[in-house]
Every structure is written in C-alpha cells, then in structure tokens.
Design an enzyme around this catalytic site. Structure first.
Site, PDB file in Angstrom:
ATOM      1  N   THR A 134      -5.159  10.917  -6.505  1.00 25.87           N
ATOM      2  CA  THR A 134      -5.917  10.617  -5.507  1.00 25.87           C
ATOM      3  C   THR A 134      -7.181  11.670  -5.085  1.00 25.87           C
ATOM      4  OG1 THR A 134      -5.772  10.227  -2.883  1.00 25.87           O
ATOM      5  CG2 THR A 134      -3.999  11.425  -4.105  1.00 25.87           C
ATOM      6  N   ASP A 135      -8.147  11.329  -4.149  1.00 26.18           N
ATOM      7  CA  ASP A 135      -9.277  12.141  -3.533  1.00 26.18           C
ATOM      8  C   ASP A 135      -8.332  13.052  -2.621  1.00 26.18           C
ATOM      9  OD1 ASP A 135      -9.022  10.211  -1.546  1.00 26.18           O
ATOM     10  OD2 ASP A 135     -11.011   9.803  -1.399  1.00 26.18           O
ATOM     11  N   GLU A 136      -7.300  12.703  -2.056  1.00 29.73           N
ATOM     12  CA  GLU A 136      -6.771  13.544  -1.116  1.00 29.73           C
ATOM     13  C   GLU A 136      -6.286  15.042  -1.395  1.00 29.73           C
ATOM     14  OE1 GLU A 136      -4.103  11.749   1.667  1.00 29.73           O
ATOM     15  OE2 GLU A 136      -5.185   9.670   1.622  1.00 29.73           O
ATOM     16  N   TYR A 159       2.085  14.358   1.516  1.00 31.72           N
ATOM     17  CA  TYR A 159       1.506  13.464   0.615  1.00 31.72           C
ATOM     18  C   TYR A 159       0.602  14.084  -0.478  1.00 31.72           C
ATOM     19  CZ  TYR A 159      -1.100   9.772  -1.838  1.00 31.72           C
ATOM     20  OH  TYR A 159      -1.920   9.077  -2.665  1.00 31.72           O
ATOM     21  N   LYS A 163       1.053  15.209  -4.452  1.00 39.46           N
ATOM     22  CA  LYS A 163       0.170  14.581  -5.668  1.00 39.46           C
ATOM     23  C   LYS A 163      -0.842  15.772  -6.263  1.00 39.46           C
ATOM     24  CE  LYS A 163      -0.775  10.940  -6.433  1.00 39.46           C
ATOM     25  NZ  LYS A 163      -0.107   9.944  -7.334  1.00 39.46           N
TER      26      LYS A 163
HETATM   27  P1  NAD Z   1       2.326   1.836  -3.602  1.00 39.08           P
HETATM   28  O1  NAD Z   1       3.060   2.422  -2.550  1.00 39.08           O
HETATM   29  O2  NAD Z   1       1.651   0.404  -3.211  1.00 39.08           O
HETATM   30  O3  NAD Z   1       3.367   1.442  -4.940  1.00 39.08           O
HETATM   31  C1  NAD Z   1       3.925   2.652  -5.484  1.00 39.08           C
HETATM   32  C2  NAD Z   1       5.075   1.958  -6.475  1.00 39.08           C
HETATM   33  O4  NAD Z   1       5.826   2.843  -6.993  1.00 39.08           O
HETATM   34  C3  NAD Z   1       5.880   0.781  -6.001  1.00 39.08           C
HETATM   35  O5  NAD Z   1       5.921  -0.292  -6.637  1.00 39.08           O
HETATM   36  C4  NAD Z   1       7.192   1.489  -5.987  1.00 39.08           C
HETATM   37  O6  NAD Z   1       8.357   0.644  -6.173  1.00 39.08           O
HETATM   38  C5  NAD Z   1       7.186   2.475  -7.093  1.00 39.08           C
HETATM   39  N1  NAD Z   1       8.048   3.812  -7.053  1.00 39.08           N
HETATM   40  C6  NAD Z   1       7.898   4.633  -6.003  1.00 39.08           C
HETATM   41  N2  NAD Z   1       8.797   5.857  -6.261  1.00 39.08           N
HETATM   42  C7  NAD Z   1       9.499   5.297  -7.377  1.00 39.08           C
HETATM   43  C8  NAD Z   1      10.309   6.116  -8.292  1.00 39.08           C
HETATM   44  N3  NAD Z   1      11.090   7.132  -7.872  1.00 39.08           N
HETATM   45  N4  NAD Z   1      10.476   5.507  -9.599  1.00 39.08           N
HETATM   46  C9  NAD Z   1       9.789   4.402  -9.916  1.00 39.08           C
HETATM   47  N5  NAD Z   1       9.111   3.761  -9.234  1.00 39.08           N
HETATM   48  C10 NAD Z   1       8.654   4.041  -7.987  1.00 39.08           C
HETATM   49  O7  NAD Z   1       1.033   2.689  -4.183  1.00 39.08           O
HETATM   50  P2  NAD Z   1      -0.334   2.519  -4.518  1.00 39.08           P
HETATM   51  O8  NAD Z   1      -0.972   2.448  -3.349  1.00 39.08           O
HETATM   52  O9  NAD Z   1      -0.447   1.245  -5.404  1.00 39.08           O
HETATM   53  O10 NAD Z   1      -0.633   3.856  -5.420  1.00 39.08           O
HETATM   54  C11 NAD Z   1      -0.262   3.979  -6.784  1.00 39.08           C
HETATM   55  C12 NAD Z   1      -0.783   5.111  -7.286  1.00 39.08           C
HETATM   56  O11 NAD Z   1      -2.023   5.403  -6.930  1.00 39.08           O
HETATM   57  C13 NAD Z   1      -0.150   6.299  -6.718  1.00 39.08           C
HETATM   58  O12 NAD Z   1       0.300   7.376  -7.628  1.00 39.08           O
HETATM   59  C14 NAD Z   1      -1.115   6.859  -5.533  1.00 39.08           C
HETATM   60  O13 NAD Z   1      -1.131   8.138  -5.190  1.00 39.08           O
HETATM   61  C15 NAD Z   1      -2.417   6.559  -6.064  1.00 39.08           C
HETATM   62  N6  NAD Z   1      -3.594   6.220  -5.429  1.00 39.08           N
HETATM   63  C16 NAD Z   1      -3.282   5.306  -4.374  1.00 39.08           C
HETATM   64  C17 NAD Z   1      -4.562   5.050  -3.668  1.00 39.08           C
HETATM   65  C18 NAD Z   1      -4.757   4.162  -2.550  1.00 39.08           C
HETATM   66  O14 NAD Z   1      -5.794   3.874  -1.806  1.00 39.08           O
HETATM   67  N7  NAD Z   1      -3.683   3.237  -2.181  1.00 39.08           N
HETATM   68  C19 NAD Z   1      -5.790   5.907  -3.753  1.00 39.08           C
HETATM   69  C20 NAD Z   1      -5.834   6.864  -4.698  1.00 39.08           C
HETATM   70  C21 NAD Z   1      -4.818   6.917  -5.656  1.00 39.08           C
HETATM   71  O1  TDX Z   2      -2.629   2.549  11.835  1.00 36.34           O
HETATM   72  C1  TDX Z   2      -3.455   3.207  11.409  1.00 36.34           C
HETATM   73  N1  TDX Z   2      -4.570   3.642  12.411  1.00 36.34           N
HETATM   74  C2  TDX Z   2      -5.386   4.509  11.697  1.00 36.34           C
HETATM   75  O2  TDX Z   2      -6.176   4.669  12.582  1.00 36.34           O
HETATM   76  C3  TDX Z   2      -3.176   3.607  10.046  1.00 36.34           C
HETATM   77  C4  TDX Z   2      -2.083   2.954   9.178  1.00 36.34           C
HETATM   78  C5  TDX Z   2      -4.495   4.661   9.665  1.00 36.34           C
HETATM   79  N2  TDX Z   2      -5.376   4.795  10.495  1.00 36.34           N
HETATM   80  C6  TDX Z   2      -6.326   5.809   9.821  1.00 36.34           C
HETATM   81  C7  TDX Z   2      -5.796   6.959   9.058  1.00 36.34           C
HETATM   82  C8  TDX Z   2      -6.856   7.232   8.025  1.00 36.34           C
HETATM   83  O3  TDX Z   2      -8.052   8.059   8.604  1.00 36.34           O
HETATM   84  O4  TDX Z   2      -7.177   4.993   8.749  1.00 36.34           O
HETATM   85  C9  TDX Z   2      -7.513   5.856   7.733  1.00 36.34           C
HETATM   86  C10 TDX Z   2      -6.725   5.370   6.500  1.00 36.34           C
HETATM   87  O5  TDX Z   2      -5.540   5.386   6.584  1.00 36.34           O
HETATM   88  P1  TDX Z   2      -4.412   5.012   5.385  1.00 36.34           P
HETATM   89  O6  TDX Z   2      -4.751   3.395   5.373  1.00 36.34           O
HETATM   90  O7  TDX Z   2      -2.925   5.385   5.762  1.00 36.34           O
HETATM   91  O8  TDX Z   2      -4.889   5.533   4.274  1.00 36.34           O
HETATM   92  P2  TDX Z   2      -5.028   7.290   3.937  1.00 36.34           P
HETATM   93  O9  TDX Z   2      -4.303   7.798   4.799  1.00 36.34           O
HETATM   94  O10 TDX Z   2      -6.617   7.580   3.961  1.00 36.34           O
HETATM   95  O11 TDX Z   2      -4.475   7.308   2.560  1.00 36.34           O
HETATM   96  C11 TDX Z   2      -4.761   6.246   1.628  1.00 36.34           C
HETATM   97  O12 TDX Z   2      -5.786   6.691   0.758  1.00 36.34           O
HETATM   98  C12 TDX Z   2      -5.664   7.647  -0.474  1.00 36.34           C
HETATM   99  C13 TDX Z   2      -3.685   5.810   0.727  1.00 36.34           C
HETATM  100  O13 TDX Z   2      -2.643   5.531   1.470  1.00 36.34           O
HETATM  101  C14 TDX Z   2      -3.375   7.025  -0.374  1.00 36.34           C
HETATM  102  O14 TDX Z   2      -2.113   6.599  -0.947  1.00 36.34           O
HETATM  103  C15 TDX Z   2      -4.618   7.185  -1.058  1.00 36.34           C
HETATM  104  O15 TDX Z   2      -4.330   8.269  -2.036  1.00 36.34           O
END
Ligand code: NAD
Ligand code: TDX
Length: 350
Positions: A134-136, A159, A163
């Site tokens: 992630t970019d975080e 988190y 990561k």
């Molecule tokens: P998600 O939470 O939707 O899915 C995570 C998956 O991992 C689920 O299916 C869960 O069952 C599985 N999992 C969790 N713990 C586990 C364990 N101990 N063993 C096996 N499986 C396990 O997450 P996502 O949003 O799809 O993110 C996927 C990946 O991409 C993550 O590594 C996250 O850090 C990264 N990522 C997410 C975002 C975003 O915006 N969502 C952005 C950049 C990177």
């Molecule tokens: O109810 C809300 N109200 C609100 O203002 C929620 C859930 C979030 N927010 C804000 C917090 C953040 O500034 O919105 C923004 C986005 O929040 P999230 O959807 O929780 O995402 P973020 O915290 O940016 O992280 C996401 O992007 C990077 C993903 O969850 C991560 O897994 C990924 O790595």
C-alpha cells in the site's frame, strides 16, 4: 519461465484478491491458480462464484501464519510463484486490535517468505514472490508532493506499520537469500466486492438505508482512488514484465477530499433512488477524527507508466457510478457480509 505455472494467490477471497484471481483464472487458462485464504470476516467465496468451477482454479482454506499447513501446500502444489495479498486491511480495525495486524501482515508474510525460500532451495529459475502493498507505508503528505518509489517509509498507523514491516521482510529475503521478489504499493482502491467498512461502500450502504454518513474530522483528508480492476491489471503486468528486486508504485492520478466524494456519492444516489437533489446529503454527520489520521496520500505512478506502459482506464465519475450500480444490484451480497459480526464492529466503531 515455463508457461504452465502453478501460482498461489493469498487473500484471493477478499476485495482486491478476488479481482486478481478472476483475471488470472480467465486470462491464463494454462496457469493453475490456487487461492489460499483463511476466510476471515473480509474473505467471502461468494466474490468468486463465477470462477469457482473453472478447471484451473482451486481454493484452499488456510491461514498464512500456519507453518505446517503452508508447507504442506507447497509440497502438494509445487508452486512456481506467489502473489501475496492476504492481510488485515482496515486502518480503523488496526487501531482497535493492532496485534492481529502484526500477526497476519508481519508474521504471515515472513512465514510465506521462509517457506517459499526453503521450498525453492535456491533454485530460483522461473520463480517469483510478488508482494502486494500500500501507499500508506510512505506516511502522510502535506498539500504538495507525491510518493515515489524512493520516498522513505514513514508509517503512522498500526496497519501501515505492519505493511511497511512486511515490505522490509520481502526486500530482506531478496537481499539476504536472493529470493526473486517484486513489490507494488498501490493507492486506495474502490469497486465491486469492497467490504462496507471502507469509506465508499460504507457511504453507499448508509445512504441507501438512510443512516448517518460518518465523515471523520472535517472531511478534508485526501486519498488517491483507483478502480480495482485497474489495480488487478497493473498486478498482471508487473507480475509478467516487472523487474525482479524492484518496487512499483500504482496510483490513479485521482486525488479527492473525503467530503467531496461523499457529496458526489449523495448526488449519484439521489438520482438512482429518485430522491430530490440534496436529500441524501442531509445524512452527512461529522464525527470524531481517526487518531493519527494521515492527511494526504498521492502516488506518482510514472515508473510503472514509463517502464511497463500501464495507466488507469476509467474516470472516477464513471467508476463510482459503476460501483454504485453494482451495490444496488447486489444487495444480497451486502446483507450477507453485514450480518453477524459486522453489526458488532459497527456498534463499537460509532
Ligand atoms: P480485504 O480485507 O478485502 O481481504 C483480505 C483477504 O485476506 C480476505 O479474503 C481474508 O480472508 C484474507 N486473510 C486475512 N488474514 C489472513 C490470514 N491470516 N491467512 C490467510 N488469509 C487471510 O483486503 P483488500 O482490500 O482486498 O487488500 C488486499 C491487499 O492489498 C492487502 O495486502 C492490502 O494491504 C493491499 N492494499 C489494499 C488497498 C485497498 O485500497 N484496499 C490498497 C493498496 C494495497
Ligand atoms: O466512515 C468513514 N469515514 C471517513 O471519513 C470511513 C470508513 C473512512 N473515512 C475516511 C478515512 C480516510 O481518510 O475516508 C478515508 C478513506 O478511509 P478508508 O476507506 O478506511 O481507507 P484508508 O484508511 O485510506 O485505507 C485504504 O487505502 C489503503 C485501505 O483500507 C487500505 O487497505 C489501503 O492500504
């Protein structure tokens, strides 16, 4: 690399993972795709209904921290590559339960690296460990500037710290043991199958159900949003053509303040639901800010664009509308994932 690779995709039942699994299973019928997922609250096999009976797809329920079980899977399938997406992914949950994030994201990743390295016994031809991050990890930006691949790590939430740690372990395995790795760091994804604890699907769900729309702080925080299929496409390109030992930033060149996204969603939903303009926006409620809330993320994805020719395919307005349509058409999915534990989480959170 041989053409009939067997690939372990971890976290394939989650939001991004399910899109990656679908892309690989359908685009590469000669690959064998093994989805390894523990099915936590975030994992849902309903995300993959359309590919579950494909002949080149197998699901294995397993926890990535389980050394015995992951070793067995390596023996059974003789994986050529790993695409690692399994993680605890929600920042707010990491504030409530940080050790779960250390366990899965840090220990789980180290366990996979350790087992892959041992299974491949320094014979790395045609092997690859692709880590999705992630970019975080880069921390928080002010009003100016972008994250590049050279930006120093500065994680600020449990988190992002977990990561960042996993990213460091991936590079450590590369430098110390020569493991062929690639890493990518992506900005905020949105699209179908996004769990409704995250901003966009949570707002869609609450607008639909006439519930308050909780905007943290003043809603001034900025995120860079990318359509999930564009992320999956970037992973495909980097997996096949990226340089080993390198990292690639993936982003949408699409920065938005949270409050502006919420207003945009309200106006889309007003139209879809036949409400008078402005009706849904009345639900907006400013709530206590997220502790340590990063102000701004912005990715510079020039390297990926210049080296491998990737760019985002969709405009945000179009992607958001598609996303809203998907949620309106898949209320059964929403009901399923928001029953049970979600209610408890939601009550603790607000
Ligand atoms: P998600 O939470 O939707 O899915 C995570 C998956 O991992 C689920 O299916 C869960 O069952 C599985 N999992 C969790 N713990 C586990 C364990 N101990 N063993 C096996 N499986 C396990 O997450 P996502 O949003 O799809 O993110 C996927 C990946 O991409 C993550 O590594 C996250 O850090 C990264 N990522 C997410 C975002 C975003 O915006 N969502 C952005 C950049 C990177
Ligand atoms: O109810 C809300 N109200 C609100 O203002 C929620 C859930 C979030 N927010 C804000 C917090 C953040 O500034 O919105 C923004 C986005 O929040 P999230 O959807 O929780 O995402 P973020 O915290 O940016 O992280 C996401 O992007 C990077 C993903 O969850 C991560 O897994 C990924 O790595």
């Amino acid at each position: 690399a041989k053409d009939n690779r067997t690939i372990m995709i971890t976290g394939g039942a989650g939001f991004i993972g399910s899109h990656v699994v679908r892309l690989f299973v359908t685009k590469y019928p000669h690959y064998r795709i093994v989805n390894v997922d523990a099915l936590t609250y975030a994992g849902n096999l309903a995300n993959l209904k359309d590919v579950q009976s494909a002949p080149n797809y197998t699901f294995e329920k397993a926890d990535i921290t389980d050394e015995t079980r992951i070793k067995e899977l390596f023996v059974q399938y003789q994986f050529d590559a790993v695409i690692h997406l399994a993680a605890e992914s929600h920042v707010d949950r990491s504030i409530m339960d940080p050790l779960a994030f250390v366990r899965t994201n840090v220990l789980g990743t180290a366990n996979l690296l350790h087992i892959a390295g041992a299974a491949w016994k320094n014979d790395y031809a045609g092997k690859l460990f692709y880590h999705v991050s992630t970019d975080e990890v880069y921390g928080s930006l002010g009003a100016e500037g972008f994250f590049t691949e050279e930006t120093p790590y500065d994680p600020r939430s449990p988190y992002s710290a977990s990561k960042a740690s996993s990213d460091h372990f991936v590079m450590a395995w590369h430098h110390t043991y020569g493991l062929p790795v690639i890493l990518s760091n992506c900005s905020n994804n949105y699209g179908s199958n996004h769990f409704p604890e995250k901003l966009i699907p949570l707002m869609i769900n609450n607008i639909l159900n006439n519930k308050p729309l909780p905007v943290y702080g003043k809603g001034e925080n900025v995120r860079d949003w990318l359509f999930v299929d564009d992320h999956a496409r970037a992973i495909d390109i980097i997996f096949h053509s990226g340089r080993v030992g390198e990292k690639y930033n993936i982003g949408g060149f699409n920065e938005w303040k949270n409050i502006d996204i919420v207003h945009l969603l309200c106006s889309i939903m007003d139209k879809k639901l036949g409400r008078t303009p402005g009706e849904s926006a009345k639900l907006i409620t400013f709530v206590k800010d997220r502790p340590g809330h990063d102000l701004r993320y912005a990715i510079d994805a020039t390297k990926l664009n210049k080296e491998l020719g990737w760019k985002p395919s969709l405009q945000f307005a179009e992607g958001l509308e598609k996303t809203v349509d998907w949620y309106l058409a898949h209320q059964d999915w929403v009901k399923e994932v928001t029953s049970g534990d979600y209610q408890k989480y939601y009550t603790e959170q607000y």
